[in-house]
Design an enzyme around this catalytic site. Structure first.
Site, PDB file in Angstrom:
ATOM      1  N   GLY A  60       0.825  -1.211   0.000  1.00  0.00           N
ATOM      2  CA  GLY A  60       0.000   0.000   0.000  1.00  0.00           C
ATOM      3  C   GLY A  60       0.856   1.256   0.000  1.00  0.00           C
ATOM      4  O   GLY A  60       2.083   1.201  -0.138  1.00  0.00           O
ATOM      5  N   GLY A 100      -3.583  -2.056  -2.487  1.00  0.00           N
ATOM      6  CA  GLY A 100      -2.149  -1.968  -2.773  1.00  0.00           C
ATOM      7  C   GLY A 100      -1.851  -2.502  -4.165  1.00  0.00           C
ATOM      8  O   GLY A 100      -2.733  -3.044  -4.835  1.00  0.00           O
ATOM      9  N   TYR A 156     -14.476   1.287   9.961  1.00  0.00           N
ATOM     10  CA  TYR A 156     -13.053   1.646  10.058  1.00  0.00           C
ATOM     11  C   TYR A 156     -12.724   2.096  11.485  1.00  0.00           C
ATOM     12  O   TYR A 156     -11.828   1.541  12.126  1.00  0.00           O
ATOM     13  CB  TYR A 156     -12.759   2.769   9.058  1.00  0.00           C
ATOM     14  CG  TYR A 156     -11.298   3.170   8.971  1.00  0.00           C
ATOM     15  CD1 TYR A 156     -10.370   2.354   8.338  1.00  0.00           C
ATOM     16  CD2 TYR A 156     -10.857   4.375   9.518  1.00  0.00           C
ATOM     17  CE1 TYR A 156      -9.020   2.734   8.250  1.00  0.00           C
ATOM     18  CE2 TYR A 156      -9.525   4.762   9.432  1.00  0.00           C
ATOM     19  CZ  TYR A 156      -8.615   3.942   8.795  1.00  0.00           C
ATOM     20  OH  TYR A 156      -7.293   4.312   8.711  1.00  0.00           O
ATOM     21  N   ASN A 195      -5.114 -12.480  14.281  1.00  0.00           N
ATOM     22  CA  ASN A 195      -4.162 -13.389  13.612  1.00  0.00           C
ATOM     23  C   ASN A 195      -2.722 -12.906  13.761  1.00  0.00           C
ATOM     24  O   ASN A 195      -1.820 -13.703  14.038  1.00  0.00           O
ATOM     25  CB  ASN A 195      -4.516 -13.526  12.131  1.00  0.00           C
ATOM     26  CG  ASN A 195      -5.775 -14.345  11.927  1.00  0.00           C
ATOM     27  OD1 ASN A 195      -6.064 -15.238  12.720  1.00  0.00           O
ATOM     28  ND2 ASN A 195      -6.525 -14.049  10.874  1.00  0.00           N
ATOM     29  N   TYR A 219      -3.512  -8.344  24.616  1.00  0.00           N
ATOM     30  CA  TYR A 219      -2.395  -9.297  24.394  1.00  0.00           C
ATOM     31  C   TYR A 219      -1.183  -8.892  25.229  1.00  0.00           C
ATOM     32  O   TYR A 219      -0.436  -9.743  25.694  1.00  0.00           O
ATOM     33  CB  TYR A 219      -2.035  -9.377  22.901  1.00  0.00           C
ATOM     34  CG  TYR A 219      -2.767 -10.488  22.186  1.00  0.00           C
ATOM     35  CD1 TYR A 219      -4.102 -10.349  21.822  1.00  0.00           C
ATOM     36  CD2 TYR A 219      -2.137 -11.694  21.889  1.00  0.00           C
ATOM     37  CE1 TYR A 219      -4.791 -11.369  21.191  1.00  0.00           C
ATOM     38  CE2 TYR A 219      -2.822 -12.721  21.250  1.00  0.00           C
ATOM     39  CZ  TYR A 219      -4.133 -12.558  20.896  1.00  0.00           C
ATOM     40  OH  TYR A 219      -4.808 -13.569  20.274  1.00  0.00           O
TER      41      TYR A 219
HETATM   42  P1  NAD Z   1      -3.510   1.674   1.655  1.00  0.00           P
HETATM   43  O1  NAD Z   1      -4.929   1.363   1.343  1.00  0.00           O
HETATM   44  O2  NAD Z   1      -2.676   2.296   0.585  1.00  0.00           O
HETATM   45  O3  NAD Z   1      -2.741   0.411   2.201  1.00  0.00           O
HETATM   46  C1  NAD Z   1      -3.371  -0.649   2.868  1.00  0.00           C
HETATM   47  C2  NAD Z   1      -2.778  -1.941   2.350  1.00  0.00           C
HETATM   48  O4  NAD Z   1      -3.374  -3.046   3.058  1.00  0.00           O
HETATM   49  C3  NAD Z   1      -3.068  -2.173   0.861  1.00  0.00           C
HETATM   50  O5  NAD Z   1      -1.907  -2.581   0.207  1.00  0.00           O
HETATM   51  C4  NAD Z   1      -4.128  -3.271   0.867  1.00  0.00           C
HETATM   52  O6  NAD Z   1      -4.118  -4.035  -0.301  1.00  0.00           O
HETATM   53  C5  NAD Z   1      -3.749  -4.041   2.101  1.00  0.00           C
HETATM   54  N1  NAD Z   1      -4.854  -4.805   2.714  1.00  0.00           N
HETATM   55  C6  NAD Z   1      -6.111  -4.389   2.978  1.00  0.00           C
HETATM   56  N2  NAD Z   1      -6.808  -5.373   3.566  1.00  0.00           N
HETATM   57  C7  NAD Z   1      -5.965  -6.436   3.685  1.00  0.00           C
HETATM   58  C8  NAD Z   1      -6.099  -7.746   4.204  1.00  0.00           C
HETATM   59  N3  NAD Z   1      -7.261  -8.178   4.734  1.00  0.00           N
HETATM   60  N4  NAD Z   1      -5.031  -8.580   4.156  1.00  0.00           N
HETATM   61  C9  NAD Z   1      -3.850  -8.167   3.605  1.00  0.00           C
HETATM   62  N5  NAD Z   1      -3.670  -6.932   3.094  1.00  0.00           N
HETATM   63  C10 NAD Z   1      -4.721  -6.075   3.131  1.00  0.00           C
HETATM   64  O7  NAD Z   1      -3.554   2.619   2.963  1.00  0.00           O
HETATM   65  P2  NAD Z   1      -2.382   3.410   3.677  1.00  0.00           P
HETATM   66  O8  NAD Z   1      -2.716   4.842   3.575  1.00  0.00           O
HETATM   67  O9  NAD Z   1      -1.073   2.929   3.226  1.00  0.00           O
HETATM   68  O10 NAD Z   1      -2.623   2.973   5.188  1.00  0.00           O
HETATM   69  C11 NAD Z   1      -1.839   1.959   5.804  1.00  0.00           C
HETATM   70  C12 NAD Z   1      -2.286   1.801   7.251  1.00  0.00           C
HETATM   71  O11 NAD Z   1      -2.129   3.035   7.948  1.00  0.00           O
HETATM   72  C13 NAD Z   1      -3.745   1.403   7.396  1.00  0.00           C
HETATM   73  O12 NAD Z   1      -3.856   0.477   8.454  1.00  0.00           O
HETATM   74  C14 NAD Z   1      -4.430   2.685   7.756  1.00  0.00           C
HETATM   75  O13 NAD Z   1      -5.577   2.468   8.531  1.00  0.00           O
HETATM   76  C15 NAD Z   1      -3.349   3.405   8.547  1.00  0.00           C
HETATM   77  N6  NAD Z   1      -3.530   4.859   8.491  1.00  0.00           N
HETATM   78  C16 NAD Z   1      -3.260   5.554   7.344  1.00  0.00           C
HETATM   79  C17 NAD Z   1      -3.486   6.920   7.320  1.00  0.00           C
HETATM   80  C18 NAD Z   1      -3.189   7.756   6.096  1.00  0.00           C
HETATM   81  O14 NAD Z   1      -3.409   8.965   6.131  1.00  0.00           O
HETATM   82  N7  NAD Z   1      -2.696   7.197   5.011  1.00  0.00           N
HETATM   83  C19 NAD Z   1      -3.987   7.575   8.463  1.00  0.00           C
HETATM   84  C20 NAD Z   1      -4.260   6.815   9.581  1.00  0.00           C
HETATM   85  C21 NAD Z   1      -4.021   5.467   9.603  1.00  0.00           C
END
Ligand code: NAD
Ligand code: UDP
Length: 323
Positions: free
Chosen positions: A15, A41, A148, A102, A162
């Site tokens: 991602g 991603g 979310y 998990n 945990y």
């Molecule tokens: P993104 O959507 O680009 O990346 C998420 C990745 O997780 C993707 O590659 C997707 O394919 C993968 N994914 C989703 N569900 C999955 C599953 N069940 N099993 C395996 N892979 C899975 O989002 P991001 O912006 O890179 O965010 C990454 C993390 O950071 C997330 O957990 C998000 O909640 C957290 N986050 C991001 C932001 C932001 O501003 N970008 C802010 C707060 C929190």
């Protein structure tokens, strides 16, 4: 004696944030296992890494158990943009809840240190401003954003249980809005929307009156914070806010992006989505004290780099279409 290379699992590694994190970890000499189901991603995000001997990529959905051997786990898997996490809300909750169970179960079996990518959304539409980690939040449990927000809140609960129950070494980062290269152009997030609209001279879509605020952190700063948090001793657990406290209204952001792109776009006002938080700014004193961390990129500098990325993407796509 030679130090053993650390082997690090990054879920969601293909991602936006995950791919930057994988790059940072590899360049620091670690082996990286990138696990992703490629929902949001893409392998394109890993172009620079796929041929690297220190990187392994596995297509896997973390709502199913995973059996690997690693020293550390960064749990980033979860769609982050409202369009994507609301598309299949049940899967979103499963990813945060079953996925965390998990990954925590894996960490417990192999005694690995594990970090959760939590979010400022755990504060919901906050009555406390700026938000510090002691604030418990104001989240709607039954709205379209709840899959979310509540999924991430439950994941935090699991991480702390945990720790208490199984003495696991955990870290919880509450990430505030982050932006930069590799955001998806049509993911519906405000920075990607405004830049694409500005570069194509389309109207800039402001939801509501544009007076709602956010605080945007450039991706390199955020990744630096995540790595520092993982490298702290066992007593430093969080939850810890990571973000840039510079706060801006969406109307001001639109003006800045129009200015930086030299766009002819007009402003178009559209309805505000349900449960859209009115204001958001992190108090980052804890990260500053515990990690010695402060964001270094101004919004203007970060936007310049992000705009350059979107321009290159559009040129590449234009060239492909013309072929
Ligand atoms: P993104 O959507 O680009 O990346 C998420 C990745 O997780 C993707 O590659 C997707 O394919 C993968 N994914 C989703 N569900 C999955 C599953 N069940 N099993 C395996 N892979 C899975 O989002 P991001 O912006 O890179 O965010 C990454 C993390 O950071 C997330 O957990 C998000 O909640 C957290 N986050 C991001 C932001 C932001 O501003 N970008 C802010 C707060 C929190
Ligand atoms: N927003 C907007 N126009 C857009 C996309 C988003 O005005 O084209 C607003 C949205 O309503 C919110 C803010 O920008 O108030 C940030 O939205 P985003 O989805 O990027 O992040 P989040 O709401 O999850 O913080």
């Amino acid at each position: 004696m030679l130090a053993r290379t650390r082997r690090i699992l990054v879920t969601g590694g293909a991602g936006f944030l995950g791919s930057h994190l994988c790059e940072r970890l590899v360049s620091a000499g670690n082996e990286v296992l990138c696990v992703d189901n490629f929902y949001t991603g893409s392998k394109d995000n890993l172009t620079g890494l796929l041929s690297n001997q220190k990187v392994e990529v596995i297509r896997h959905d973390i709502t199913f158990p995973l059996y690997v051997e690693v020293d550390e786990i960064f749990n980033l898997a979860c769609p982050a943009s409202p369009i994507h996490y609301q598309h299949d809300p049940v899967q979103t909750t499963k990813t945060s809840v079953h996925g965390s169970i998990n990954m925590l179960g894996l960490a417990k079996r192999i005694r690995a240190k594990i970090l959760q990518a939590s979010t400022s959304e755990v504060y919901g539409d906050p009555e406390v401003h700026p938000q510090d980690e002691t604030y418990w939040g104001r989240v709607n449990p039954i709205g379209p954003r709840s899959c979310y927000d509540e999924g991430k809140r439950c994941a935090e609960t699991l991480f702390f249980d945990y720790r208490r129950q199984h003495k696991l070494s955990i870290k919880v980062a509450r990430i505030f809005n982050t932006y930069g290269p590799r955001m998806r152009p049509y993911d519906g997030r405000v920075i990607s929307n405004f830049i694409v609209q500005a570069l194509t001279n389309q109207p800039i879509t402001i939801y509501g009156d544009g007076q709602q605020t956010r605080s945007f952190c450039y991706v390199d700063d955020l990744i630096d914070g995540l790595v520092r948090l993982m490298n702290t001793c066992d007593d430093v657990v969080g939850p810890m806010n990571l973000g840039n406290p510079a706060e801006i209204t969406m109307l001001e952001l639109a003006g800045m992006i129009v200015d930086l792109t030299g766009s002819r776009s007009a402003i178009e006002f559209m309805p505000l989505p349900i449960d859209d938080p009115k204001q958001r700014r992190p108090n980052i004193s804890l990260a500053q004290k515990s990690l010695g961390w402060l964001p270094s990129f101004s919004l203007r500098d970060g936007l310049r780099k992000t705009i350059a990325y979107f321009e290159s993407l559009m040129i590449a796509r234009g060239a492909e279409a013309a072929r």
